[in-house]
Enzyme design. Structure first.
Site, mmCIF file in Angstrom:
data_model
loop_
_atom_site.group_PDB
_atom_site.id
_atom_site.type_symbol
_atom_site.label_atom_id
_atom_site.label_comp_id
_atom_site.label_asym_id
_atom_site.label_seq_id
_atom_site.Cartn_x
_atom_site.Cartn_y
_atom_site.Cartn_z
ATOM 1 C CB SER A 178 -0.801 -3.927 7.987
ATOM 2 O OG SER A 178 -1.817 -2.984 7.762
ATOM 3 C CG ASP A 205 -7.763 -6.943 6.890
ATOM 4 O OD1 ASP A 205 -6.852 -6.701 7.712
ATOM 5 O OD2 ASP A 205 -7.948 -6.273 5.863
ATOM 6 C CE1 TYR A 218 0.308 -5.910 -1.943
ATOM 7 C CE2 TYR A 218 -0.894 -4.022 -1.075
ATOM 8 C CZ TYR A 218 -0.316 -5.267 -0.892
ATOM 9 O OH TYR A 218 -0.387 -5.864 0.337
ATOM 10 N N GLY A 219 -2.922 -5.196 -4.078
ATOM 11 C CA GLY A 219 -4.131 -5.439 -3.276
ATOM 12 C C GLY A 219 -4.808 -4.227 -2.672
ATOM 13 N N GLY A 220 -4.207 -3.692 -1.606
ATOM 14 C CA GLY A 220 -4.867 -2.624 -0.862
ATOM 15 C C GLY A 220 -5.092 -1.358 -1.679
ATOM 16 C CB SER A 264 4.807 -12.655 -1.056
ATOM 17 O OG SER A 264 5.337 -13.329 0.065
ATOM 18 N NE ARG A 265 -0.156 -8.722 2.052
ATOM 19 C CZ ARG A 265 -0.856 -8.119 3.013
ATOM 20 N NH1 ARG A 265 -2.014 -8.601 3.401
ATOM 21 N NH2 ARG A 265 -0.389 -7.034 3.597
ATOM 22 C CB CYS A 288 0.474 -7.070 14.033
ATOM 23 S SG CYS A 288 1.620 -5.694 13.907
ATOM 24 C CG ASN A 301 -1.013 -15.362 20.951
ATOM 25 O OD1 ASN A 301 -0.055 -15.290 21.730
ATOM 26 N ND2 ASN A 301 -0.927 -14.983 19.685
ATOM 27 C CE LYS A 331 -6.264 -3.468 4.544
ATOM 28 N NZ LYS A 331 -6.531 -3.979 5.888
ATOM 29 C CG HIS A 334 -7.256 -2.816 10.135
ATOM 30 N ND1 HIS A 334 -5.941 -2.450 10.309
ATOM 31 C CD2 HIS A 334 -7.243 -3.815 9.213
ATOM 32 C CE1 HIS A 334 -5.172 -3.191 9.522
ATOM 33 N NE2 HIS A 334 -5.934 -4.026 8.857
ATOM 34 N NE ARG A 338 -2.358 -1.352 3.536
ATOM 35 C CZ ARG A 338 -1.762 -0.612 4.448
ATOM 36 N NH1 ARG A 338 -1.729 0.709 4.315
ATOM 37 N NH2 ARG A 338 -1.204 -1.156 5.504
ATOM 38 C CE LYS A 356 -6.215 -7.075 10.941
ATOM 39 N NZ LYS A 356 -4.931 -6.384 10.659
ATOM 40 C CB THR A 357 -4.301 -14.074 8.869
ATOM 41 O OG1 THR A 357 -4.579 -12.892 8.107
ATOM 42 C CG2 THR A 357 -4.827 -15.291 8.130
#
Ligand code: OXD
Ligand code: MN
Length: 590
Positions: A259, A286, A208-210, A374-375, A261, A502, A217, A237, A80, A263-264
């Site tokens: 981003s 997300d 790119y994605g975002g 990479s995604r 950190c 966690n 987003k 978010h 992004r 979440k997934t």
């Protein structure tokens, strides 16, 4: 206007508004053809095949990775671009110091200049989509016009895309207009502009994605946060996760982390073997759209239908479900390749990269084999632990909201806010080390309130006011917590193992919600004592646990004064309740 030859059944009757807008964009951009996307599997198969033929997509090893493809973006277009992302409101103050701003008339003129004639020789795709379950009153629709078939394929995985969305738009009459072109992929001619007052997005020069998947987003956060403020809800978010305890209680938790950190990973958490009886399922990884319900609780939906996740670090130890999920029908962007055409990324203990993410023979001197950002793009239905409640039009009720950041020091493993307004301060104080998800330096601490710094479509001061107002409408608000999985010791080693472990921290939170767990009061909120956490089978020393749960008043006085300086840039627009919470914390720390 040309339509795709395979579109045999007529599209739903279009509203005048949709037809006029598409026609005006066609005249501006001058494409060779117009393709109305219907969202069928056959359509996506044909588009994929077309991209494989043209060399833009590469089939991966189909024996090991059936239905998987690789896309390599332009090396200057891998993240992004926050410095090129604007919120264009009539009044500059409405965008706030947290956004780049441009006058809407100037921004439209600039963007229309870029879009003029930009689709000559290309196909214009009309991509109708719905964010949220198609039958949910909380869902909202949009149409993205793009000249990138890669974007169409991503949108088909990430949203409810196609005919049904267009039908809903025709019924409702309102939709978010997104116009996108990859342009020349020239960083000098790249802008992502938002016009929240017009429910409009214009994005040029990036694939790119975002920057390019406008449902994510741009719509679901920047435009939706503005709509949410006007309509009395929250666009955040946040991941959404379902937890069933061994006692059989079910809880839903939302968590906001910056981003890249984790979440997934938290949304797909696998309970450790030493915590039998827990079941964790994913609602979203997300974005959450959150509404006050008639019962005084907050109810959340995931507006997305797929995941656009960071690949490096995904392996059977960190996230077995994700690792399994992306072995089929997945679109990889900017990963490396093995000798036999399998995708490869840093963090895999098997296989060897021979071709790097730019398509060059792999040479460690050139840096990592896979790009750090990479995604994978994959449908949520491929997640073996996808919760059926993710499709529930009413959403899920929240027991807790978690904020978190990536901090070497200062923030303890976990603490609980004293009440809703204190929780708003905790969220507003989120700070985190930057990651590769955005262009710029990696690893520097920056303020990222509610993990929304890159995504809030209006002035943060007004946003915090909206959060405070939301709390006053709730008779049964979720409890608010803060976590830091990334605290390190003096030698720089992580103190906490993270990932599945966690769950121990979340289990404590849920016991707090049901009034069963103990805690001690500290100047920053309530913390568990070591004995309040389930540490059975956990391989962390007592010293490390005590260090993870310490609050250093000197460091926190510095943190509070940083926060005061940060808030000062928002002037007297900052809600007085937030300032009062900061003052109360300063007094407790004195
Ligand atoms: C994302 C991000 O891609 O936050 O989700 O950057
Ligand atoms: Mn994100």
């Amino acid at each position: 206007m040309a339509t795709a030859p395979h579109l045999l059944t007529p599209l739903p009757k279009l509203s005048r508004e949709v037809a006029d807008w598409v026609e005006s964009v066609r005249q501006l951009t001058q494409p060779d053809a117009v393709h109305w996307c219907e969202g069928s599997e056959e359509e996506i198969r044909q588009l994929t095949e077309q991209l494989v033929q043209s060399g833009e997509l590469m089939k991966l090893n189909q024996e090991q990775f059936p239905g998987c493809h690789l896309y390599r973006s332009h090396p200057s277009d891998v993240a992004r671009v926050e410095h090129l992302t604007y919120v264009c409101t009539r009044s500059k103050d409405d965008a706030g110091p947290n956004n780049n701003w441009m006058d809407p008339a100037e921004a439209h003129a600039k963007m229309d200049g870029l879009f003029r004639g930009c689709m000559r020789g290309r196909t214009l795709y009309v991509v109708p989509y719905c964010m949220g379950p198609l039958d949910s009153p909380y869902a909202r629709c949009g149409i993205e016009i793009t000249d990138s078939a890669y974007v169409v394929i991503n949108m088909a995985l990430m949203t409810r895309m196609g005919r049904a969305a267009l039908e809903r738009i025709a019924r409702e009459g309102t939709f978010v207009r997104g116009l996108h072109s990859i342009g020349e992929l020239d960083p000098e001619r790249r802008f992502i502009m938002h016009f929240p007052e017009e429910l409009t997005i214009k994005s040029y020069g990036s694939g790119y994605g975002g920057n390019a998947l406008l449902g994510k987003k741009c719509h679901a956060l920047r435009i939706a946060s503005w709509q949410a403020r006007d309509e009395g809800w929250l666009a955040e978010h946040m991941l959404l996760v379902e937890l069933k305890s061994p006692r059989g209680e079910t809880h839903y938790v939302a968590a906001a982390f910056p981003s890249a950190c984790g979440k997934t990973n938290l949304a797909m958490l696998i309970p450790p073997a030493s915590m039998p009886g827990w079941e964790v399922s994913t609602i979203g990884d997300d974005i959450a759209w959150i509404h006050p319900g008639p019962d005084g609780r907050l109810w959340a939906i995931n507006p997305e239908a797929g995941y656009f996740g960071v690949v490096p670090g995904t392996n059977p130890e960190t996230n077995r479900n994700a690792y399994e999920m992306i072995r089929r029908d997945t679109l990889f962007t900017n990963v490396a390749l093995t000798e036999d055409g399998q995708p490869w990324w840093e963090g895999l203990s098997t296989g060897k990269p021979v071709i790097d993410w730019q398509g060059r023979p792999y040479d460690p001197a050139n840096g990592p084999a896979a790009h750090p950002n990479s995604r994978f793009t994959v449908s949520a239905r491929r997640n073996p632990r996808y919760s059926p409640r993710a499709e529930d039009p009413r959403g899920v009720p929240l027991s807790a909201i978690i904020f978190g950041g990536r901090r070497r020091s200062v923030a303890p493993l976990v603490y609980e806010a004293r009440d809703w307004n204190h929780g708003v301060l905790v969220g507003a104080s989120v700070a985190s080390e930057t990651t590769a998800a955005a262009v710029g330096q990696v690893g520097v601490v920056r303020r990222d309130p509610m993990a929304m710094q890159p995504f809030c479509g209006y002035n943060f001061a007004d946003y915090w006011r909206h959060w405070i107002a939301m709390g006053s409408r709730l008779t049964n608000p979720p409890r608010i917590f803060h976590v830091n999985w990334f605290r390190r010791d003096a030698q720089g080693n992580f103190l906490w193992p993270g990932f599945g472990e966690n769950l121990r921290v979340i289990a404590w939170m849920l016991e707090r919600c049901t009034g069963k767990a103990g805690a001690v009061e500290s100047p920053i909120g309530y913390l568990p004592r070591v004995e309040d956490l389930d540490t059975q089978g956990l391989n962390v020393s007592g010293d490390a646990l005590r260090e993870l749960l310490t609050v250093d008043p000197a460091l926190w006085r510095k943190e509070a004064s940083d926060m005061r300086a940060y808030l000062a840039q928002f002037g007297n627009r900052v809600p007085k309740e937030l300032v009062a919470e900061l003052e109360k914390m300063e007094q407790r720390l004195a």
